[in-house]
Scaffold this active site. Structure first.
Site: not given
Ligand code: CTP
Ligand code: CA
Length: 239
Positions: A33-36
């Protein structure tokens, strides 16, 4: 649409906003995943709705607390998605019928080639760490650009790490060209910047590679500035 700055200046416009970050499964319990957080995209959706637009919001793994403000709005239709593939299916279907697309979601560039049916276990890999083979996800925005109907305005986002503002803008201009969007909103990110905060600064680059505005403050203020710029672009193209 009416005059920029007035409260119903987006009246009559249909808008598709994507927000959040996709998650690509590794096995039933893990993902890449990513931090958005989705805060900036949700702020765009709420601002557009409050200025009179009909909004479709595709939310990729956005926390309930972040989505709540949009959920309370009668002219925002929310659909939740998880993976890039789900976002692509929903976004490409929804894009056809709207005047403006704001692609604020952070789409995973890669997914895991073969997702494990069951949980990966250390005892099954005999001490050797597994190697994840990645395959590239489709570029959702590129598909929307290729299929765009006349009069549609396309806005991309780019979160970039850069050593200087000059490098940030140069990366933004290059990406704007590569993406073929009408407007690219570029913001600086880093270990301690851009995420998990209520504030943001967006540098807006138009199709002539001009930095037409830098907007920011709260994510809502950044959203309002972005919407002003989109209306200005659309007005320019009408004449
Ligand atoms: N985007 C998309 N589909 C992808 C990747 C990105 O639609 N598979 C969209 C994002 O939502 C964003 C814009 O493209 O609006 C730019 O995303 P970004 O990740 O900055 O661009 P990439 O082309 O993936 O380039 P990079 O290698 O810098 O990540
Ligand atoms: Ca990317």
């Amino acid at each position: 649409a009416g005059t920029p700055g007035t409260r119903d200046d987006w009246h009559g416009l249909a808008v598709l906003v994507t927000a959040g970050g996709t998650r690509e499964p590794i096995d039933p319990v893990r993902y890449l995943g990513n931090r958005s957080s989705g805060r900036q995209g949700v702020a765009v959706a709420v601002a557009a709705a409050e200025r009179g637009a009909r909004v479709r919001l595709l939310a990729a793994n956005v926390e309930d607390a972040v989505l709540a403000e949009a959920g309370a709005h009668p002219t925002i239709r929310i659909e939740r998605v998880g993976t890039a593939a789900e976002l692509e299916a929903a976004a490409s279907a929804a894009a056809a019928g709207v005047d403006v697309v704001v692609m604020a979601a952070a789409v995973a560039d890669y997914r895991v080639d073969s997702v494990a049916e069951g949980k990966l276990r250390k005892e099954d890999t005999a001490g050797a760490p597994p190697v994840l083979r990645l395959v590239e996800n489709p570029d959702i925005l590129a598909g929307i650009v290729a299929a765009r109907p006349a009069g549609q305005t396309l806005v991309g986002f780019a979160a970039e790490t850069a050593e200087s503002e000059e490098e940030l803008l140069e990366r933004g201009r290059r990406k704007r060209r590569r993406k073929g969007v009408d407007l690219l909103a570029v913001n600086a990110v880093g270990w301690a910047e851009g995420f998990e905060t209520g504030r943001n600064t967006l540098h807006l680059i138009d199709a002539a590679d001009e930095l037409i505005a830098t907007v920011g403050g709260s994510k809502r203020e950044a959203a309002e500035g972005l919407l002003d710029a989109v209306l200005a672009l659309r007005g320019r193209d009408e004449t």
